[in-house]
Design a protein around this motif. Sequence first.
Motif, PDB file in Angstrom:
ATOM      1  N   CYS A  73       0.849  -1.247   0.088  1.00 13.75           N
ATOM      2  CA  CYS A  73      -0.076  -0.179   0.019  1.00 13.75           C
ATOM      3  C   CYS A  73       0.956   1.206   0.222  1.00 13.75           C
ATOM      4  O   CYS A  73       1.772   1.469   0.826  1.00 13.75           O
ATOM      5  N   LYS A  75       0.002   4.230   0.892  1.00 10.66           N
ATOM      6  CA  LYS A  75      -0.229   5.034   2.104  1.00 10.66           C
ATOM      7  C   LYS A  75       0.100   4.550   3.347  1.00 10.66           C
ATOM      8  O   LYS A  75       0.976   5.303   3.899  1.00 10.66           O
ATOM      9  N   CYS A  76      -0.075   3.175   3.636  1.00  8.20           N
ATOM     10  CA  CYS A  76       0.488   2.831   4.898  1.00  8.20           C
ATOM     11  C   CYS A  76       1.701   1.894   4.900  1.00  8.20           C
ATOM     12  O   CYS A  76       2.179   1.321   6.025  1.00  8.20           O
ATOM     13  N   CYS A  89      -5.982  -2.631   0.132  1.00  7.07           N
ATOM     14  CA  CYS A  89      -5.072  -2.731   1.267  1.00  7.07           C
ATOM     15  C   CYS A  89      -6.015  -3.094   2.598  1.00  7.07           C
ATOM     16  O   CYS A  89      -7.004  -2.456   2.795  1.00  7.07           O
ATOM     17  N   CYS A  92      -6.058   0.256   5.294  1.00  7.07           N
ATOM     18  CA  CYS A  92      -7.040   1.363   4.842  1.00  7.07           C
ATOM     19  C   CYS A  92      -7.891   1.088   3.819  1.00  7.07           C
ATOM     20  O   CYS A  92      -8.868   1.972   3.580  1.00  7.07           O
TER      21      CYS A  92
HETATM   22 ZN   LIG Z   1      -3.144   0.889   3.359  1.00  4.48          ZN
END
Ligand SMILES: [Zn+2]
Length: 113
Positions: A73, A75-76, A89, A92
């Motif tokens: 992912c 973002k995370c 993901c 999230c």
């Molecule tokens: Zn994520």
Amino acid sequence: MHEVSIAQGLLKIVEDETKKHGASRATRLHVRIGELSACVPDSLTFAFEVVSKGTVAEGAELSIEIVPARGRCDKCDVEFDVDDTMFLCPQCGGIAAEIICGKELELTEMEVD
Ligand SMILES: [Zn+2]
């Protein structure tokens, strides 16, 4: 047929490697193929037999390992298993996952004469 192009790619690698090692014949090949290559091992074995006729790899025993696909992912930064239909993901729920493996075609072992 999809497997034919994979088999041709594989044969190219084998020819390069045997040349590099000065070998005249490849006898056993171990390959890793990403799950997302959508490759059927039996079809690949058959396709490889066909394309390798008359080459250094003719009659070589092919052993195929399917590598599960993994995504990451954006973002995370979580890594997780993916398949053809699921790229979400687990943390999230984002779909910005990058595929980090699952599309590879790799010759990991080769026995030669
Ligand atoms: Zn994520």
